[in-house]
Design a protein around this motif. Structure first.
Motif, short mmCIF file in Angstrom:
data_model
loop_
_atom_site.label_atom_id
_atom_site.label_comp_id
_atom_site.label_asym_id
_atom_site.label_seq_id
_atom_site.Cartn_x
_atom_site.Cartn_y
_atom_site.Cartn_z
N ARG A 1 109.73 51.27 70.44
CA ARG A 1 109.80 49.91 69.89
C ARG A 1 110.83 49.10 70.64
NH1 ARG A 1 108.42 49.03 64.14
NH2 ARG A 1 107.09 50.78 63.63
N GLN A 2 110.56 47.81 70.71
CA GLN A 2 111.53 46.87 71.24
C GLN A 2 112.53 46.56 70.13
OE1 GLN A 2 111.71 45.70 74.47
NE2 GLN A 2 110.19 47.30 74.78
N GLY A 3 113.75 46.33 70.46
CA GLY A 3 114.76 46.03 69.47
C GLY A 3 115.26 44.62 69.58
N PRO A 4 116.33 44.36 68.95
CA PRO A 4 117.12 45.35 68.22
C PRO A 4 116.57 45.59 66.81
CG PRO A 4 118.23 43.23 68.15
CD PRO A 4 116.99 43.04 68.99
N ASN A 5 116.67 46.82 66.38
CA ASN A 5 116.28 47.22 65.03
C ASN A 5 117.34 48.13 64.46
OD1 ASN A 5 113.45 46.20 64.68
ND2 ASN A 5 113.12 47.45 66.51
N ILE A 6 117.33 48.20 63.15
CA ILE A 6 118.03 49.27 62.46
C ILE A 6 116.93 50.12 61.84
CG2 ILE A 6 120.12 47.94 62.00
CD1 ILE A 6 119.11 47.73 59.05
N TYR A 7 117.25 51.34 61.51
CA TYR A 7 116.26 52.25 60.94
C TYR A 7 116.79 52.79 59.63
CZ TYR A 7 113.75 51.83 65.22
OH TYR A 7 113.04 51.31 66.27
N GLU A 8 115.88 52.93 58.69
CA GLU A 8 116.21 53.56 57.41
C GLU A 8 115.44 54.86 57.34
OE1 GLU A 8 116.39 52.72 52.65
OE2 GLU A 8 114.96 51.56 53.83
N LEU A 9 116.17 55.94 57.14
CA LEU A 9 115.55 57.25 56.90
C LEU A 9 115.69 57.53 55.41
CD1 LEU A 9 114.23 59.81 58.01
CD2 LEU A 9 116.54 60.76 58.25
N ARG A 10 114.56 57.52 54.73
CA ARG A 10 114.53 57.81 53.30
C ARG A 10 114.05 59.24 53.13
NH1 ARG A 10 115.33 53.40 50.11
NH2 ARG A 10 114.40 54.41 48.32
N THR A 11 114.81 60.03 52.40
CA THR A 11 114.48 61.44 52.18
C THR A 11 114.25 61.65 50.69
OG1 THR A 11 115.80 62.12 54.08
CG2 THR A 11 115.31 63.81 52.43
N TYR A 12 113.13 62.26 50.38
CA TYR A 12 112.76 62.56 49.01
C TYR A 12 112.59 64.07 48.88
CZ TYR A 12 111.47 57.63 49.11
OH TYR A 12 111.47 56.27 49.26
N LYS A 13 113.28 64.65 47.93
CA LYS A 13 113.07 66.05 47.60
C LYS A 13 112.18 66.07 46.36
CE LYS A 13 117.25 67.60 49.80
NZ LYS A 13 118.52 68.30 49.69
#
Length: 139
Positions: free
Chosen positions: A34-46
């Protein structure tokens, strides 16, 4: 020699480590550069044991509510390591666009149903904001 010294120093800083082998949900986009700038969110579900199929079926329908801004990067589930763990990776221009995009999902008919049916499947949730390194293909 320098590498061995680095490993020795690193081992003093490392408190714990865990590994997972993940598979991609078939209904998610394949992660692409991907072209940026971006921030990324990593959502983790147990998830609660035995609920992965139900989770996947709900998200297969719900992902369409989160595709307008191309924010859906990837969705993965654990195959080896801690089981019943799901990771969603989302891209946003900034924290403001994250808030706007997430709030806009609630105005789409059907999004609330997805949340209603998937929330009882979750044991714990975690969200991390990540900024890509210059060498990352996800900018």
């Amino acid at each position: 020699q320098e590498y061995l010294e680095f490993r020795k120093e690193r081992s003093r800083m490392l408190l714990s480590r865990r590994n997972q082998l993940l598979l991609e949900f078939s209904f998610w986009n394949e992660p692409l550069p991907r072209q940026g700038p971006n921030i990324y969110e990593l959502r983790t579900y147990k998830l609660k044991p035995g609920t992965m199929i139900e989770w996947g079926n709900n998200w297969a329908r719900a992902i369409k509510y989160r595709q307008e801004n191309q924010e859906a990067v990837g969705g993965f589930f654990s195959q080896i390591g801690e089981l019943y763990v799901v990771h969603h990776l989302w891209a946003y221009r900034d924290l403001q666009s994250r808030a706007e995009t997430r709030n806009a999902a609630w105005s789409k008919r059907g999004w609330d149903e997805n949340v209603y049916y998937t929330m009882p499947l979750i044991r714990t949730m975690e969200s991390r904001i990540m900024i890509p390194l210059k060498i990352s293909p996800l900018q």
